[in-house]
Design a protein around this motif. Structure first.
Motif, short mmCIF file in Angstrom:
data_model
loop_
_atom_site.label_atom_id
_atom_site.label_comp_id
_atom_site.label_asym_id
_atom_site.label_seq_id
_atom_site.Cartn_x
_atom_site.Cartn_y
_atom_site.Cartn_z
N ALA A 26 3.89 12.52 -13.01
CA ALA A 26 4.87 13.57 -13.28
C ALA A 26 5.06 14.48 -12.06
O ALA A 26 6.18 14.89 -11.74
CB ALA A 26 4.43 14.39 -14.49
N ASP A 27 3.95 14.76 -11.37
CA ASP A 27 4.00 15.61 -10.18
C ASP A 27 4.84 14.98 -9.07
O ASP A 27 5.46 15.67 -8.28
CB ASP A 27 2.57 15.87 -9.69
N CYS A 28 4.86 13.65 -9.02
CA CYS A 28 5.58 12.93 -7.95
C CYS A 28 7.00 12.55 -8.34
O CYS A 28 7.74 12.00 -7.50
CB CYS A 28 4.81 11.66 -7.58
N ALA A 29 7.39 12.83 -9.57
CA ALA A 29 8.67 12.34 -10.08
C ALA A 29 9.88 12.86 -9.31
O ALA A 29 10.84 12.12 -9.05
CB ALA A 29 8.81 12.69 -11.57
N ALA A 157 3.56 3.03 -5.26
CA ALA A 157 4.69 3.88 -4.92
C ALA A 157 5.85 3.10 -4.31
O ALA A 157 6.98 3.15 -4.82
CB ALA A 157 4.24 4.98 -3.95
N ILE A 158 5.59 2.35 -3.27
CA ILE A 158 6.70 1.69 -2.55
C ILE A 158 7.23 0.50 -3.33
O ILE A 158 8.45 0.35 -3.48
CB ILE A 158 6.26 1.29 -1.14
N GLU A 159 6.36 -0.34 -3.86
CA GLU A 159 6.85 -1.47 -4.65
C GLU A 159 7.59 -0.98 -5.89
O GLU A 159 8.60 -1.57 -6.30
CB GLU A 159 5.71 -2.39 -5.05
N GLY A 160 7.10 0.10 -6.48
CA GLY A 160 7.74 0.61 -7.69
C GLY A 160 9.15 1.10 -7.45
O GLY A 160 10.10 0.68 -8.11
N VAL A 161 9.32 1.98 -6.48
CA VAL A 161 10.64 2.53 -6.23
C VAL A 161 11.56 1.49 -5.61
O VAL A 161 12.78 1.50 -5.85
CB VAL A 161 10.54 3.80 -5.35
N THR A 162 11.01 0.53 -4.85
CA THR A 162 11.82 -0.54 -4.29
C THR A 162 12.36 -1.44 -5.40
O THR A 162 13.52 -1.89 -5.34
CB THR A 162 11.00 -1.38 -3.28
N HIS A 224 -5.17 14.05 -3.55
CA HIS A 224 -4.98 13.18 -2.39
C HIS A 224 -4.12 11.97 -2.75
O HIS A 224 -3.23 11.58 -1.98
CB HIS A 224 -6.32 12.71 -1.85
N LEU A 225 -4.37 11.36 -3.90
CA LEU A 225 -3.56 10.22 -4.32
C LEU A 225 -2.10 10.62 -4.49
O LEU A 225 -1.19 9.88 -4.09
CB LEU A 225 -4.10 9.62 -5.62
N ALA A 226 -1.86 11.78 -5.07
CA ALA A 226 -0.48 12.27 -5.23
C ALA A 226 0.17 12.49 -3.88
O ALA A 226 1.36 12.17 -3.69
CB ALA A 226 -0.48 13.56 -6.05
N GLU A 227 -0.58 13.02 -2.94
CA GLU A 227 -0.04 13.22 -1.58
C GLU A 227 0.33 11.88 -0.95
O GLU A 227 1.33 11.78 -0.24
CB GLU A 227 -1.06 13.96 -0.72
N CYS A 228 -0.47 10.85 -1.19
CA CYS A 228 -0.18 9.52 -0.64
C CYS A 228 1.11 8.97 -1.24
O CYS A 228 1.94 8.37 -0.53
CB CYS A 228 -1.34 8.56 -0.92
N ILE A 229 1.29 9.13 -2.54
CA ILE A 229 2.51 8.68 -3.20
C ILE A 229 3.73 9.40 -2.61
O ILE A 229 4.73 8.77 -2.24
CB ILE A 229 2.43 8.92 -4.72
#
Length: 258
Positions: A26-29, A157-162, A224-229
């Motif tokens: 949710a934080d990264c949405a 993150a990348i595979e998902g949004v791609t 940290h994981l959220a920052e990576c996303i």
């Protein structure tokens, strides 16, 4: 000690995952939405992306496409069979999907050629300036980050949004019909595959990350994981900006002249 996580609900439902993961997603949405709302996709669908911008896109993403299996291999090196359930899951999944990725570089070249960017130009000329942020970030997090960070940044993150932007472009009849029928299927194979299989890949990656982290990881680790996303998303946004920068600049010059 972290409590072990084992998914019991459906793979593709966020409620099947720990609360910390739900909050992280949710934080990264909003940052993810900026990728999907980027004008480059609609310009592509509307056939408004000029040749220079198309060239920037195909060449700018090529180093990332070509190196993607190596990012997965770097994460594979972090695993140790039998060390934990998360390691075993990651090892099995990465080995299987590195093989899946082996032909995707060729499919990208086919798409580029169909869009008017030659194989020789793609392979033997430099990517446009300013488009190297995404591959540099993926190499950094995959080589130096934790297993969870590497997989959350790339496979989630990348595979998902791609998968999502690929589906938007691929489902456009107008875009598909812009390719000559004799090469259409081959040219659009990369888009077709990513619009299809990536629907489950990011969820599988999220499940692995949650298994590695457990039910109650530290706040700092989740942050940290959220920052990576978010950094993965922002890298894609900046690449999209750079791909159409020349078109923007020309528009501003024409507006000024008018």
């Amino acid at each position: 000690m972290s409590i072990h996580f084992e998914r019991t609900g459906p793979l593709t439902e966020l409620t099947s995952y720990p609360q910390w993961a739900q909050d992280m997603v949710a934080d990264c949405a909003k940052t993810k939405a900026r990728v999907l709302d980027h004008e480059i996709w609609q310009m592509m669908i509307d056939l408004e992306l000029d040749h220079e911008s198309t060239r920037n896109f195909m060449k700018g993403l090529w180093p990332f496409i070509e190196r993607f299996p190596s990012y997965m291999a770097l994460n594979l090196l972090k695993t140790r069979y039998g060390r934990s359930t998360g390691d075993n899951m990651a090892r099995r999944w990465l080995v299987r999907n590195i093989r899946v990725e082996q032909n995707h570089a060729e499919y990208w070249i086919n798409w580029a050629e169909g869009a008017g960017v030659s194989r020789d130009e793609l392979l033997n000329t430099d990517a446009p300036h300013g488009t190297d942020g995404l591959p540099r970030w993926c190499e950094e997090v995959s080589s130096r980050g934790t297993l969870a960070a590497g997989m959350i940044a790339t496979n989630y993150a990348i595979e998902g949004v791609t998968g999502e932007w690929s589906a938007m472009v691929y489902k456009s009849t107008k875009y598909q019909e812009s390719f000559d029928p004799s090469i259409r299927v081959g040219s659009l194979r990369w888009l077709h595959l990513h619009a299809d299989y990536d629907d489950t890949h990011p969820w599988e990656a999220l499940e692995i990350v949650c298994t590695i982290m457990g039910m109650n990881p530290s706040v700092d680790d989740v942050t940290h994981l959220a920052e990576c996303i978010k950094r993965s998303y922002v890298s894609m946004i900046l690449l999209g900006d750079r791909c159409i920068q020349r078109q923007w600049s020309l528009g501003m010059v024409n507006d000024a002249a008018a």
